[in-house]
Design a protein around this motif. Structure first.
Motif, PDB file in Angstrom:
ATOM      1  N   ALA A   1      73.101 109.979   6.871  1.00  0.00           N
ATOM      2  CA  ALA A   1      72.048 109.428   7.560  1.00  0.00           C
ATOM      3  C   ALA A   1      70.698 108.749   7.388  1.00  0.00           C
ATOM      4  O   ALA A   1      70.171 107.642   8.488  1.00  0.00           O
ATOM      5  CB  ALA A   1      71.139 110.608   8.458  1.00  0.00           C
ATOM      6  N   ARG A   2      70.211 108.182   6.752  1.00  0.00           N
ATOM      7  CA  ARG A   2      69.620 107.743   5.720  1.00  0.00           C
ATOM      8  C   ARG A   2      69.295 106.605   4.297  1.00  0.00           C
ATOM      9  O   ARG A   2      70.036 107.858   3.418  1.00  0.00           O
ATOM     10  CB  ARG A   2      68.062 108.502   5.705  1.00  0.00           C
ATOM     11  N   ARG A   3      69.762 106.297   3.920  1.00  0.00           N
ATOM     12  CA  ARG A   3      69.123 104.977   2.863  1.00  0.00           C
ATOM     13  C   ARG A   3      68.248 103.684   2.598  1.00  0.00           C
ATOM     14  O   ARG A   3      68.340 103.483   3.351  1.00  0.00           O
ATOM     15  CB  ARG A   3      71.194 104.510   2.740  1.00  0.00           C
ATOM     16  N   GLY A   4      68.283 103.983   1.223  1.00  0.00           N
ATOM     17  CA  GLY A   4      67.136 103.474   0.709  1.00  0.00           C
ATOM     18  C   GLY A   4      67.980 101.838   0.162  1.00  0.00           C
ATOM     19  O   GLY A   4      68.519 102.070  -0.579  1.00  0.00           O
ATOM     20  N   PHE A   5      66.818 100.505   1.188  1.00  0.00           N
ATOM     21  CA  PHE A   5      66.846  99.705  -0.081  1.00  0.00           C
ATOM     22  C   PHE A   5      66.211  98.368  -0.481  1.00  0.00           C
ATOM     23  O   PHE A   5      64.912  98.627   0.326  1.00  0.00           O
ATOM     24  CB  PHE A   5      68.193  97.855   1.110  1.00  0.00           C
ATOM     25  N   VAL A   6      65.884  98.775  -1.924  1.00  0.00           N
ATOM     26  CA  VAL A   6      64.879  97.842  -2.319  1.00  0.00           C
ATOM     27  C   VAL A   6      64.912  96.792  -2.744  1.00  0.00           C
ATOM     28  O   VAL A   6      66.219  95.941  -3.944  1.00  0.00           O
ATOM     29  CB  VAL A   6      64.592  98.434  -3.678  1.00  0.00           C
ATOM     30  N   LEU A   7      64.486  95.221  -2.549  1.00  0.00           N
ATOM     31  CA  LEU A   7      65.158  94.315  -2.892  1.00  0.00           C
ATOM     32  C   LEU A   7      63.357  93.459  -3.196  1.00  0.00           C
ATOM     33  O   LEU A   7      62.531  93.502  -2.867  1.00  0.00           O
ATOM     34  CB  LEU A   7      65.403  93.402  -1.627  1.00  0.00           C
ATOM     35  N   ILE A   8      63.597  93.382  -4.412  1.00  0.00           N
ATOM     36  CA  ILE A   8      62.123  91.852  -4.931  1.00  0.00           C
ATOM     37  C   ILE A   8      62.638  91.751  -5.151  1.00  0.00           C
ATOM     38  O   ILE A   8      63.265  90.172  -6.553  1.00  0.00           O
ATOM     39  CB  ILE A   8      61.433  93.410  -5.906  1.00  0.00           C
TER      40      ILE A   8
END
Length: 451
Positions: A413-420
């Protein structure tokens, strides 16, 4: 080489010792593991675990500064170092096996009688180490820290291990002493050692050096903030949450990280998750390296990783890509993930990973440091999954189990996404297009859909 065996002892003060006899080696390795890390910190002292790890090497009662202490420990022929993690901290000393008993005594002085010398010098060192995690604008560019903070935004598991600059600048000797008093205790520690020296002599020396009452302990026993209810709370959400962190950074490449919560501990399900991770990334011929790097040249490196803590874990995918290839990478990654959640792996693929996984487990039986570290992890988690147990689970894994595991993880139900990267905040639409492939996976998993 024959499979190694471990023996467990308990010192008079309750510290467990895991001993591995290695008669064919010329070296020893002595470690002390503490069941504490960044997750045991608050907003007010975040970074104190890592700071204390550094300060332990500044000197001790018998060796009053870092140079003298290092000279003493390096005189055994090997090296000494340490590592602070989210959940555990470990110190180790390596050297010539003939020096084992002397080394134990020196290591005890280092661990039990630090003098906190040159605190301001070490603070400067840590701040310089921290600087590599930030860009010129002062924004964090450490994908792991950002991903954990994004996924576990309201839990200490999201604490950066190195801490926050404003806190690190304020940490005092009193803070360090308090951390050590509360957490560097026999009930939170374990000693591991492998050497060719006679077992009775080694245990007798460990008892003499470490088995007494530790002077720094004053009876405090703070409770860890657990995450048992974190996944159930997430799964009660009315709709999935994409936790995004889009961080601008004036670079010529983008760092990409996708992270999901999983179960933790040691269990059958953890083995299934590890197997799935290997299907995606276990050598050049597996899915992510083969289909994204080798066939299309979209990245220099792409990897998939898992972490398992006491009661929760993470499953993540990392890549670095140039700005012009970012859309292609996200599109191709979406395709690969769509495949893994909608189609069972081929039997040939399953057998390939099965063989490699079992081979790796067999190697642990012949690798003393890995065998001992695994034993300590099981001890801290108060769980037991033997190597033979894990091998038997791997032998029995089916394509259906892998498909269901993929649907469960990626249907979180929750996922994280990081873009730098350059103008990352303007890439939201592109990122959300990738993340849309996860919509409805939870429903798919509940229906038990397979192909």
């Amino acid at each position: 080489m024959k499979s190694l065996t471990l023996n467990k002892y308990t010192l008079s003060n309750g510290v467990p010792v895991f001993y591995c006899h290695t008669p064919e080696t010329v070296c020893f390795e002595l470690s002390i593991h503490i069941n504490t890390g960044a997750r045991d910190e608050t907003e007010k002292n975040n970074g104190v675990s890592h700071f204390l790890e550094h300060m332990m090497f500044r000197g001790s009662k018998s060796y009053p500064n870092s140079i003298q202490l290092s000279k003493a420990m390096e005189s055994f022929g090997g090296e000494t170092n340490a590592m602070t993690g989210i959940e555990n901290t470990t110190y180790w000393l390596k050297g010539d096996a003939e020096k084992t008993l002397e080394a134990i005594d020196c290591f005890a002085d280092f661990f039990l009688r630090p003098n906190y010398a040159d605190l301001e010098i070490e603070r400067s060192v840590i701040l310089q180490e921290m600087a590599s995690d930030f860009n010129e604008a002062g924004d964090s560019i450490d994908t792991e820290s950002l991903a954990m903070a994004t996924l576990f935004s309201n839990h200490p598991l999201g604490n950066p291990i190195i801490g926050k600059e404003e806190i690190v600048k304020q940490i005092s000797q009193s803070d360090l002493s308090e951390k050590r008093r509360d957490y560097y205790t026999p009930n939170r520690c374990a000693i591991t050692i492998h050497t060719s020296i006679d077992e009775k002599d080694v245990i007798a020396q460990l008892e003499k050096s470490f088995g007494n009452e530790w002077a720094h302990i004053q009876g405090s026993a703070p409770n860890r903030i657990l995450a048992d209810n974190y996944i159930p709370q997430l799964n009660s959400l009315r709709k999935p949450q994409h936790a995004l962190c889009l961080q601008n950074n004036p670079d010529n490449q983008f760092a990409v990280k996708l992270i999901f919560p999983t179960v933790g501990g040691l269990s059958n399900e953890v083995v299934y998750i590890t197997f799935l991770q290997r299907i995606l990334d276990d050598g050049i011929c597996t899915r992510l390296p083969a289909n994204i790097r080798e066939k299309h040249g979209l990245v220099y490196d792409i990897s998939c990783d898992t972490q398992f803590f006491n009661e929760i874990g993470t499953f993540s995918i990392d890549a670095t890509v140039s700005e012009d290839l970012l859309p292609n990478l996200l599109e191709k990654l979406a395709q690969e993930l769509r495949n893994v959640i909608s189609e069972k792996p081929l039997q040939e693929e399953l057998d390939h990973i099965r063989f490699r996984y079992i081979f790796d487990l067999k190697q642990i039986k012949e690798t003393p440091s890995r065998l001992l570290n695994r034993e300590v992890s099981a001890y801290f988690m108060d769980q037991k999954l033997t190597l033979d147990d894990e091998i038997n689970i791997v032998k029995s894994i089916t394509t259906d189990q892998i498909l269901k595991t993929a649907q469960k993880i990626f249907g979180s139900a929750r996922r994280g996404f990081v873009l730098i990267g350059p103008k990352a905040r303007k890439k939201r639409e592109l990122v959300e297009k990738l993340l849309s492939i996860f919509d409805g996976i939870g429903d798919l998993n509940e229906k038990g859909s397979t192909n």
